[in-house]
Design a protein around this motif. Structure first.
Motif, PDB file in Angstrom:
ATOM      1  N   MET A 269       0.835  -1.197   0.000  1.00 28.01           N
ATOM      2  CA  MET A 269       0.000   0.000   0.000  1.00 28.01           C
ATOM      3  C   MET A 269       0.874   1.252   0.000  1.00 28.01           C
ATOM      4  N   ALA A 270       0.575   2.160  -0.891  1.00 24.03           N
ATOM      5  CA  ALA A 270       1.337   3.410  -0.960  1.00 24.03           C
ATOM      6  C   ALA A 270       0.766   4.411   0.036  1.00 24.03           C
ATOM      7  N   TYR A 271       1.657   5.100   0.732  1.00 23.09           N
ATOM      8  CA  TYR A 271       1.221   6.085   1.727  1.00 23.09           C
ATOM      9  C   TYR A 271       2.290   7.152   1.889  1.00 23.09           C
ATOM     10  N   TRP A 272       1.943   8.213   2.609  1.00 24.84           N
ATOM     11  CA  TRP A 272       2.888   9.293   2.870  1.00 24.84           C
ATOM     12  C   TRP A 272       3.653   9.046   4.162  1.00 24.84           C
ATOM     13  N   ILE A 273       4.900   9.502   4.162  1.00 23.95           N
ATOM     14  CA  ILE A 273       5.730   9.528   5.368  1.00 23.95           C
ATOM     15  C   ILE A 273       6.167  10.974   5.591  1.00 23.95           C
ATOM     16  N   ASP A 274       5.915  11.482   6.791  1.00 22.21           N
ATOM     17  CA  ASP A 274       6.418  12.807   7.162  1.00 22.21           C
ATOM     18  C   ASP A 274       7.779  12.586   7.806  1.00 22.21           C
ATOM     19  N   SER A 275       8.837  12.891   7.069  1.00 23.78           N
ATOM     20  CA  SER A 275      10.188  12.562   7.531  1.00 23.78           C
ATOM     21  C   SER A 275      10.761  13.569   8.524  1.00 23.78           C
ATOM     22  N   HIS A 276       9.968  14.603   8.866  1.00 26.72           N
ATOM     23  CA  HIS A 276      10.446  15.572   9.852  1.00 26.72           C
ATOM     24  C   HIS A 276       9.266  16.359  10.407  1.00 26.72           C
ATOM     25  N   SER A 277       8.928  16.076  11.659  1.00 30.69           N
ATOM     26  CA  SER A 277       7.867  16.812  12.339  1.00 30.69           C
ATOM     27  C   SER A 277       8.310  17.104  13.771  1.00 30.69           C
ATOM     28  N   HIS A 278       7.603  18.039  14.388  1.00 28.99           N
ATOM     29  CA  HIS A 278       7.845  18.338  15.808  1.00 28.99           C
ATOM     30  C   HIS A 278       6.521  18.207  16.555  1.00 28.99           C
ATOM     31  N   MET A 279       5.937  17.043  16.451  1.00 25.72           N
ATOM     32  CA  MET A 279       4.640  16.815  17.076  1.00 25.72           C
ATOM     33  C   MET A 279       4.701  16.851  18.600  1.00 25.72           C
TER      34      MET A 279
ATOM     35  N   GLU B 213       3.852   6.532  -7.327  1.00 26.23           N
ATOM     36  CA  GLU B 213       5.274   6.236  -7.546  1.00 26.23           C
ATOM     37  C   GLU B 213       6.144   6.984  -6.541  1.00 26.23           C
ATOM     38  N   VAL B 214       5.799   8.240  -6.281  1.00 22.24           N
ATOM     39  CA  VAL B 214       6.547   9.025  -5.293  1.00 22.24           C
ATOM     40  C   VAL B 214       6.415   8.387  -3.921  1.00 22.24           C
ATOM     41  N   GLN B 215       5.211   8.048  -3.520  1.00 21.54           N
ATOM     42  CA  GLN B 215       4.986   7.441  -2.209  1.00 21.54           C
ATOM     43  C   GLN B 215       5.774   6.144  -2.055  1.00 21.54           C
ATOM     44  N   GLU B 216       5.697   5.296  -3.066  1.00 19.00           N
ATOM     45  CA  GLU B 216       6.356   3.991  -2.982  1.00 19.00           C
ATOM     46  C   GLU B 216       7.869   4.116  -2.891  1.00 19.00           C
ATOM     47  N   GLN B 217       8.468   5.011  -3.707  1.00 19.73           N
ATOM     48  CA  GLN B 217       9.920   5.162  -3.658  1.00 19.73           C
ATOM     49  C   GLN B 217      10.369   5.816  -2.365  1.00 19.73           C
TER      50      GLN B 217
ATOM     51  N   ARG C 182      14.065  18.069  -9.587  1.00 15.32           N
ATOM     52  CA  ARG C 182      14.050  17.596 -10.979  1.00 15.32           C
ATOM     53  C   ARG C 182      15.299  16.775 -11.318  1.00 15.32           C
ATOM     54  N   GLU C 183      16.449  17.238 -10.856  1.00 15.82           N
ATOM     55  CA  GLU C 183      17.720  16.677 -11.313  1.00 15.82           C
ATOM     56  C   GLU C 183      18.241  15.511 -10.479  1.00 15.82           C
ATOM     57  N   MET C 184      17.921  15.491  -9.189  1.00 10.75           N
ATOM     58  CA  MET C 184      18.404  14.401  -8.342  1.00 10.75           C
ATOM     59  C   MET C 184      17.492  13.191  -8.486  1.00 10.75           C
ATOM     60  N   PRO C 185      18.039  11.989  -8.348  1.00 14.32           N
ATOM     61  CA  PRO C 185      17.200  10.789  -8.495  1.00 14.32           C
ATOM     62  C   PRO C 185      16.166  10.691  -7.377  1.00 14.32           C
ATOM     63  N   LEU C 186      15.013  10.139  -7.700  1.00 16.34           N
ATOM     64  CA  LEU C 186      13.942   9.967  -6.722  1.00 16.34           C
ATOM     65  C   LEU C 186      14.400   9.100  -5.562  1.00 16.34           C
ATOM     66  N   SER C 187      15.397   8.279  -5.792  1.00 17.49           N
ATOM     67  CA  SER C 187      15.897   7.357  -4.768  1.00 17.49           C
ATOM     68  C   SER C 187      16.601   8.054  -3.613  1.00 17.49           C
ATOM     69  N   CYS C 188      16.790   9.378  -3.693  1.00 12.73           N
ATOM     70  CA  CYS C 188      17.404  10.094  -2.570  1.00 12.73           C
ATOM     71  C   CYS C 188      16.534  11.261  -2.103  1.00 12.73           C
TER      72      CYS C 188
END
Length: 258
Positions: free
Chosen positions: A1-11, A240-244, A192-198
Motif C-alpha cells: 500500500m502506498a502512503y505518505w511519510i512525514d520525515s520531519h515533524s515536531h509533534m 510512484e513518489v509514495q512507494e519510492q 528535478r535533477e536528483m534521483p527519486l531514490s534520494c
C-alpha cells in the motif's frame, strides 16, 4: 500500500498538545502512515516515548539543535550519549549549522556538529541535518566526517552541486512546504535533477506551511503538498513518489514496527 511519510515533524511541541487527536486524525485521513518526531532535548524525547506507546507509527530522533548549543552542558552530552542508545531512537538529529541568527559561535557549532556525527557513527544510526546560511561549511564537515549510516538533509535549501556531492555519503534530501512556493526555484531544480531514490518529503510542523496554508500553523497532514509537487516536477504519479519514498525512508530507518 502506498502512503505518505512525514520525515520531519515536531509533534512533541506544545502547539500540538491541545486537540492532538484531531491532528493525528487529519494525518491519517491524508494517508500519512509514518511520522518522524524530532526531539531537541531530553524532555521532548520523554514526551516522544509516551506518544510512541500510543502511536507506534511515530519514529523518534534526538539531537542538539545548533542554536541551542551555547547552553548545552557536559551533563547534557552525557545524557545524549545514553539516550541515542535507546532502541526506540532511530536517528541523531536535528543537528547541524545555523548562521542565520548569530555567527558569533560558528566554530562551536561545527565542533558540536562533528561531535554528534561521531556519536551517531558510534551507535550506528543515521543523522538528520539542519543547515541555514551555512551550506558550504556543512558540506565541508560532512565530507570530512561522513555519517556511516547516511541521513537526511532536512528542509534542503542548498545547491544542486552540493546535493550531488552529498548523495554518495548516503544522504537523502527532504523537502517541505517551501517547495510549493513560487520562488522555490533552486529547490525545484534539485528535485528535478536528483534521483527519486534520494528524495523525501516532510512538514517541519508547526513551521513552514505549504503555499496553500500560508499564515497558518503547519501540521503533518500537509505532507502531501510537497509530495504532490515532487510528482509534478518528476512527471510521475503520486503513487510512484509514495512507494519510492517509503523505500528511501526504510533504507535509513528500517521497516515499520508495531
Amino acid at each position: 500500500m502506498a502512503y505518505w511519510i512525514d520525515s520531519h515533524s515536531h509533534m512533541i511541541f506544545d502547539e500540538f498538545k491541545e486537540n492532538f487527536e484531531e491532528y493525528i486524525q487529519r494525518a491519517v485521513e491524508q494517508n500519512v502512515r509514518r511520522i518522524m518526531c524530532v526531539c531537541l532535548n531530553k524532555e521532548q524525547l520523554q514526551r516522544g516515548f509516551e506518544l510512541k506507546e500510543k502511536y507506534p507509527f511515530f519514529d523518534l530522533s534526538i539531537g542538539y539543535f545548533p542554536l541551542d548549543i551555547p547552553k548545552i552542558t557536559e551533563q547534557d552530552w552525557k545524557d545524549l550519549e545514553e539516550l541515542v542508545q535507546d532502541e526506540r531512537v532511530v536517528a541523531v538529529g536535528e543537528i547541524g549549522l545555523d548562521y542565520f541568527w548569530d555567527t558569533s559561535y560558528n566554530d562551536l557549532q561545527k565542533e558540536c556538529f562533528i561531535r554528534q556525527i561521531e556519536l551517531a557513527n558510534k551507535v550506528n544510526k543515521p543523522i538528520i541535518v539542519h543547515t541555514r546560511d551555512a551550506h558550504e561549511d556543512a558540506l565541508e564537515v560532512l565530507l570530512a566526517h561522513p555519517p556511516v549510516k547516511g541521513g537526511i538533509m532536512h528542509c534542503y535549501s542548498g545547491s544542486l552541486e552540493n546535493a550531488r556531492k552529498l548523495e554518495p555519503l548516503g544522504m537523502c534530501f527532504a523537502f517541505g512546504g517551501p517547495l510549493t512556493y513560487t520562488n522555490s526555484l533552486e529547490g525545484k531544480d534539485v528535485v528535478r535533477e536528483m534521483p527519486l531514490s534520494c528524495l523525501l518529503v516532510e512538514t517541519d510542523c508547526p513551521s513552514l506551511p505549504p503555499q496553500a496554508h500560508q499564515g497558518e500553523m503547519s501540521e503533518t497532514s500537509y505532507v502531501h503538498y510537497p509530495g504532490e509537487c515532487v510528482a509534478s516536477l518528476k512527471g510521475i504519479s503520486v503513487e510512484e513518489v509514495q512507494e519510492q519514498m517509503q523505500i528511501n525512508y526504510e533504507k535509513l530507518f528500517g521497516k515499520m514496527v508495531g
